[in-house]
Write an enzyme that holds these catalytic residues in place. Sequence first.
Site, short mmCIF file in Angstrom:
data_model
loop_
_atom_site.label_atom_id
_atom_site.label_comp_id
_atom_site.label_asym_id
_atom_site.label_seq_id
_atom_site.Cartn_x
_atom_site.Cartn_y
_atom_site.Cartn_z
N ARG A 52 63.39 53.24 16.38
CA ARG A 52 64.38 54.42 15.86
C ARG A 52 65.54 53.85 14.95
NH1 ARG A 52 66.95 59.07 19.77
NH2 ARG A 52 68.31 57.16 20.26
N LYS A 151 70.19 58.27 13.19
CA LYS A 151 71.28 58.09 13.99
C LYS A 151 72.39 57.29 13.42
CE LYS A 151 72.12 57.31 19.12
NZ LYS A 151 72.65 58.62 19.43
N GLU A 184 70.23 71.67 18.74
CA GLU A 184 70.47 70.72 20.08
C GLU A 184 71.76 70.69 20.33
OE1 GLU A 184 69.89 66.57 18.93
OE2 GLU A 184 70.61 67.10 16.77
#
Length: 286
Positions: A52, A151, A184
């Site tokens: 990721r 991220k 989320e």
Amino acid sequence: MPLKIYLAGKLVDEADAKISVFDHGFLYGDGVFEGIRVYGGKAFLLDEHITRLYESALAIRLEIPLSKSEMTDAVNQTIAANDIGEGYVRLIVSRGAGTLGLDIRRTSDPQVIVIADTITLYPPEMYRDGLKVITASTIRNHAAALSPRIKSLNYLNNILAKIEATDSGCIEALMLNAQGEVAECTGDNIFIVKNGILKTPPPEAGILEGITRAAVIGLAKQAGLTVEESAMVRHDIFVADECFLTGTAAEVIPVVSLDGRTIGDGKPGPVTKDLLERFQELKSGR
Ligand code: PXG
């Protein structure tokens, strides 16, 4: 004991772990990061986090100066140097120092920093009794502006929602997307259970594709549950049988109310408890 920090390819004392004030990670939030748990001295799901990290970097056109296996070594070295048994790793790659302008061509030396430390856990009663959550008025970043799948070092979107949570006496806030659908929470993914089916918003809802989320989906399928990734709205949570959050810090944590509406019978439900138990087994390597 002062920590040893991995910086510029070496382990240095935390007092000496410094980066330039011209680093674009500091000036613009231009960089990417990962938060990883350490269980029994081992970084949990490290390959998934490394993957990721490199995908986030690719998306912002940041070339990481280490190969994936060098990055894995850097993380493992830092855990060992600090003798971390149960803890937390923060892995950061910033754009590097540059001029006072946005142009990435005027930066050099992306910085790779690894911090391995102990972690403050949520109190056990939160797992036993479940969380009360509110919906933030701050919506999640629109994917066409800054994809939540990245991220990145710019967490202001989530921080603003987290402030709303803490102002209301909650530790988490639900964030909706620009369509008004459930996305989320500020640092956790969300799941509901309805009529025995496990449901969670899909990546297209504008979420970070959590590593814990993926692990829990895997555990649920192993347990024979049907898992659906489909759009949901706040009403689906109000009328759900169960609700829980997943994340690196929280692991699996029950939610018992949203915006003052009690979810199910107001107690952590059986599916949540079963998945929590399965997650404990997974992390302890059983
Ligand atoms: N959504 C968002 C926006 C997150 O930041 C998650 C979901 C859960 O993803 P993982 O891969 O952890 O299951 C996150 C993760 C911190 C911290 O120090 C934050 C996260 C993870 C670890 C540490 O605030 N967020």
